[in-house]
Design an enzyme around this catalytic site. Structure first.
Site, mmCIF file in Angstrom:
data_model
loop_
_atom_site.group_PDB
_atom_site.id
_atom_site.type_symbol
_atom_site.label_atom_id
_atom_site.label_comp_id
_atom_site.label_asym_id
_atom_site.label_seq_id
_atom_site.Cartn_x
_atom_site.Cartn_y
_atom_site.Cartn_z
ATOM 1 N N VAL A 1 0.923 -1.133 -0.031
ATOM 2 C CA VAL A 1 -0.097 0.339 0.203
ATOM 3 C C VAL A 1 1.146 0.924 -0.165
ATOM 4 C CG1 VAL A 1 -2.009 1.201 1.498
ATOM 5 C CG2 VAL A 1 -1.627 -1.253 1.346
ATOM 6 N N ASP B 1 -11.296 -10.877 7.539
ATOM 7 C CA ASP B 1 -10.442 -10.580 7.990
ATOM 8 C C ASP B 1 -9.991 -9.449 9.137
ATOM 9 O OD1 ASP B 1 -7.396 -11.845 8.752
ATOM 10 O OD2 ASP B 1 -6.842 -10.202 6.660
#
Length: 337
Positions: free
Chosen positions: A26, A135
């Site tokens: 990211v 998650d």
């Protein structure tokens, strides 16, 4: 290899890598058309050869774009360039909850309940769209400087639109936060996200996760077979009850929805804040939200706030002599649940 200064899609300049994970990196980047800061998630090039991973990544873009909620990160764009698939998202100024916990260890019960409520509301918005995150963990919960929380990383979410992208019986999720049903290969449901969020709350309160082990499989099996270690003794009983119900092994015994969890967490936060302002404890209770659901109810003991009226003295009973000292107060006990 991506590096600062690389431009994707003739539009998005990568400025700084801010996180790395199993699917990719990211970056903090710049949308050079609109002149705004964005987050760019790139899929590892080696994974593009796997149709399952590539489809899941595209599914993340579609999945997140359907959710309109301030607690869920916004998706702006999706594309591919130079054999690199990328997802462009809202850039959230702040830290992952995992970084905060690494720095401070534990959070106060009031702070934990505030974050729990926000995360549960964001999950409820996803669940209403038929999306299970699968998650939920501190690394996927971003906290802005003003204390608001944003849920991100739906990369392994199960959605009615995307479908089941993994083989039957396979396990997805992070072992330390995985629900018992996910650990045994069953299909994840909204109750699985409620469990994972309960693990996050436990970690915030205790400064540790409920289960540890030498490897992910060992940890996952502890979620299935073992009871969590008790929370510290300084946690209010009502807060313990909220977290313990979220961590029930049987999904039917957890909070019936993420919205229900958010509601009791907000109630607990309000009571704890009131206690901090007044110096008096206030009751926190959580009744079952559906018939037959187990009750998780606890009360913070309340300080006496008034004396009950005494019955009038009989006419023949002499008044006690004045001594200049006040009578001991009569304590009104709170009824037990």
């Amino acid at each position: 290899m991506l590096s600062p200064g690389v431009q994707l899609g003739n539009r998005y300049r990568l400025d700084e890598r801010i996180a790395s994970g199993g699917m990719g990196d990211v970056w903090r980047g710049t949308d050079q058309v609109l002149g705004r800061t964005v987050a760019v998630k790139s899929l590892l090039p080696a994974l593009l050869d796997d149709p399952g991973f590539a489809e899941r990544f595209r599914g993340e873009a579609r999945t997140m774009a359907t959710i309109n909620h301030p607690g869920v990160v916004d998706v702006y764009d999706f594309g591919s360039d130079q054999q690199i698939a990328f997802l462009v998202m809202e850039y959230v100024e702040g830290d992952a909850l995992s970084a905060t916990l690494s720095r401070v260890g534990r959070l106060t019960p009031a702070r934990t309940m505030a974050l729990l409520a926000q995360a549960a509301e964001a999950l409820h918005a996803a669940h209403e769209k038929g999306i299970v995150h699968r998650d939920v963990k501190p690394g996927n919960l971003l906290v802005r400087p003003n204390g608001t929380l944003v849920l991100t990383d739906f990369g392994i979410a199960r959605s009615d639109m995307v479908g089941q992208l993994t083989a039957a019986g396979s396990v997805l999720g992070t072992a330390s936060y995985i629900s018992p049903e996910q650990a045994t290969g069953a299909v994840a449901t909204p109750a699985s996200d409620v469990y994972a969020l309960g693990v996050v709350a436990y970690q915030c309160l205790a400064g540790r996760r409920p289960f540890e082990g030498d490897n992910p499989l060992e940890i996952a099996m502890k979620h299935v077979r073992e009871a969590p270690r008790p929370l510290p003794g300084d946690i209010p009983p009502a807060v313990k009850a909220i977290v313990e119900r979220a961590l029930a092994k049987d999904p039917a015994h957890r909070w019936p929805s993420a919205a229900a969890l958010a509601a009791v967490a907000r109630q607990a936060k309000a009571a704890l804040s009131q206690q901090a302002r007044t110096g008096q404890a206030h009751p926190i209770s959580a009744a079952p939200a559906s018939p037959g659901a187990p009750v998780a109810r606890a009360q913070v003991p309340t300080a006496p706030h008034q004396q009950p009226a005494r019955p009038p003295a009989a006419a023949h009973q002499p008044r006690p002599p004045a001594t200049g000292q006040a009578r001991p107060p009569v304590v009104a006990r709170q009824p037990q649940p």
